[in-house]
Design a protein around this motif. Structure first.
Motif, short mmCIF file in Angstrom:
data_model
loop_
_atom_site.label_atom_id
_atom_site.label_comp_id
_atom_site.label_asym_id
_atom_site.label_seq_id
_atom_site.Cartn_x
_atom_site.Cartn_y
_atom_site.Cartn_z
N ALA A 145 -22.14 6.24 76.14
CA ALA A 145 -22.39 7.44 75.32
C ALA A 145 -22.78 8.65 76.15
N CYS A 184 -21.96 -1.57 69.93
CA CYS A 184 -21.37 -1.21 71.23
C CYS A 184 -21.41 -2.44 72.15
N PRO A 189 -16.24 -2.78 71.59
CA PRO A 189 -17.14 -1.92 70.81
C PRO A 189 -16.51 -1.52 69.48
N CYS A 191 -16.28 1.14 67.60
CA CYS A 191 -16.51 2.59 67.59
C CYS A 191 -16.32 3.18 66.20
N CYS A 194 -19.60 3.26 64.51
CA CYS A 194 -20.74 3.62 65.37
C CYS A 194 -21.38 4.94 64.91
N ILE A 196 -23.18 6.99 66.54
CA ILE A 196 -23.25 8.08 67.53
C ILE A 196 -21.85 8.41 68.08
N ARG A 197 -20.84 7.96 67.37
CA ARG A 197 -19.47 8.18 67.83
C ARG A 197 -19.17 9.67 68.10
N CYS A 200 -20.50 10.65 71.42
CA CYS A 200 -20.32 9.70 72.53
C CYS A 200 -19.36 10.26 73.59
N TRP A 202 -17.82 8.73 76.00
CA TRP A 202 -16.62 7.90 76.24
C TRP A 202 -15.54 8.26 75.22
S1 SF4 Z 1 -18.62 5.29 70.04
FE1 SF4 Z 1 -19.46 5.13 72.11
S2 SF4 Z 1 -21.52 4.34 71.84
FE2 SF4 Z 1 -20.42 4.01 69.93
S3 SF4 Z 1 -19.58 1.92 70.08
FE3 SF4 Z 1 -18.01 3.31 70.83
S4 SF4 Z 1 -18.36 3.40 73.02
FE4 SF4 Z 1 -20.20 2.57 72.13
#
Ligand code: SF4
Length: 287
Positions: A145, A184, A189, A191, A194, A196-197, A200, A202
């Motif tokens: 992230a 994650c 993961p 995503c 998620c 905090i996507r 993030c 990545w």
């Molecule tokens: S969005 Fe980022 S923090 Fe969330 S699961 Fe995917 S890689 Fe992990």
């Protein structure tokens, strides 16, 4: 900046009801849970933790137990040296701190068997100090992230500062850990669910996949179990834990066909203080 507000809302809704996640859990209870959970899945730890905390609710109670009792109660959690170190730790808490688990990270770090992660976890999760807590889950989530790296390099001193920057308090630390355990995850993961996507790194970089070389290095770091000395040690410990009296070597010989490997594993148990050889050549747990 990571959306920690969304992370905390997600945690409120998805936090697993682990038995030590309870306002009444003592610092000793948290310490035991953290030691047990290292390298062992929490589903296996939970019933064992419950048993331990009922049987030995304080460091003083645990310090009085014999090593054999401790190793029997550790059962099949794996890496049984952790149990002996925990025993030494309880004795040190009684001697140095009058039986009360200290709240100071440096004092915790000075206890036998307590490393950087455990010391900070106790300070954070029990004493509510805003200190960075970095386990493999937190390392992975922050690595992806914050820096956008799917695979993480070896642990470094730098990551403590990085985690301190993104966590807003003890509950946030626990939320990062839970996100790493449930969403994650190492290989796949999730995503799409998620919290905090949106923030993030990545994701922002377009989800770059690691190279084959990096994947194979990471694979090598994952410890195998089947066929290893660790498996043989576990089988030998099963025999010793189940016996009330010292056992003949022949009773240990039946657990594994490879004599050289068996002998190496048995020798290492004796070296580690997990087994004792009598003058008559029999073996038993330490007392
Ligand atoms: S969005 Fe980022 S923090 Fe969330 S699961 Fe995917 S890689 Fe992990």
């Amino acid at each position: 900046m990571i959306d920690t507000a969304a992370l905390l809302i997600w945690f409120d809704l998805n936090e697993r009801p682990l038995p030590w996640r309870n306002k009444t859990t003592s610092a000793w209870g948290i310490l035991i849970s953290e030691v047990m959970s290292q390298q062992t899945p929490v589903a296996r730890v939970a019933p064992q933790w419950q048993e331990w905390i009922e049987r030995w609710p304080t460091p003083a109670d645990f310090a009085k137990a014999s090593k054999a009792e401790v190793l029997r109660a550790w059962g099949k959690l794996g890496y049984p040296r952790r149990a002996l170190r925990l025993h030494e730790c309880a004795q040190a808490i009684v001697k140095r701190h009058d039986g009360a688990v200290p709240s100071d990270v440096d004092e915790l770090l000075a206890l036998p068997g307590i490393g950087a992660y455990t010391a900070r976890a106790v300070a954070c999760f029990h004493f509510q100090q805003n200190v960075p807590v970095v386990d493999t889950n937190v390392r992975r989530v922050c690595g992806r992230a914050v820096t956008g790296q799917f695979l993480q390099p070896q642990p470094s001193a730098k990551e403590l500062g990085q985690v301190a920057e993104v966590t807003t308090g003890p509950r946030c630390s626990a939320a990062f850990m839970e996100l790493g355990a449930l969403v994650c995850t190492a290989k796949s993961p999730k995503c799409d669910i998620c919290p905090i996507r949106r923030t993030c790194q990545w994701q922002k970089l377009g989800c770059p996949q690691p190279s084959e070389e990096d994947l194979s290095k990471a694979k090598k770091r994952v410890q195998k179990f089947t066929g290893t000395d660790r498996q043989v040690r576990g089988l030998l410990m099963d025999v010793l834990r189940a016996a009330d009296d010292p056992v003949e070597k022949s009773q240990l010989d039946v657990v594994w066909p490879d004599a050289a490997q068996r002998s190496r594993a048995l020798f290492s148990l004796v070296e580690d203080g997990l087994a004792v050889q009598t003058d008559a050549g029999k073996f038993h747990l330490p007392q």
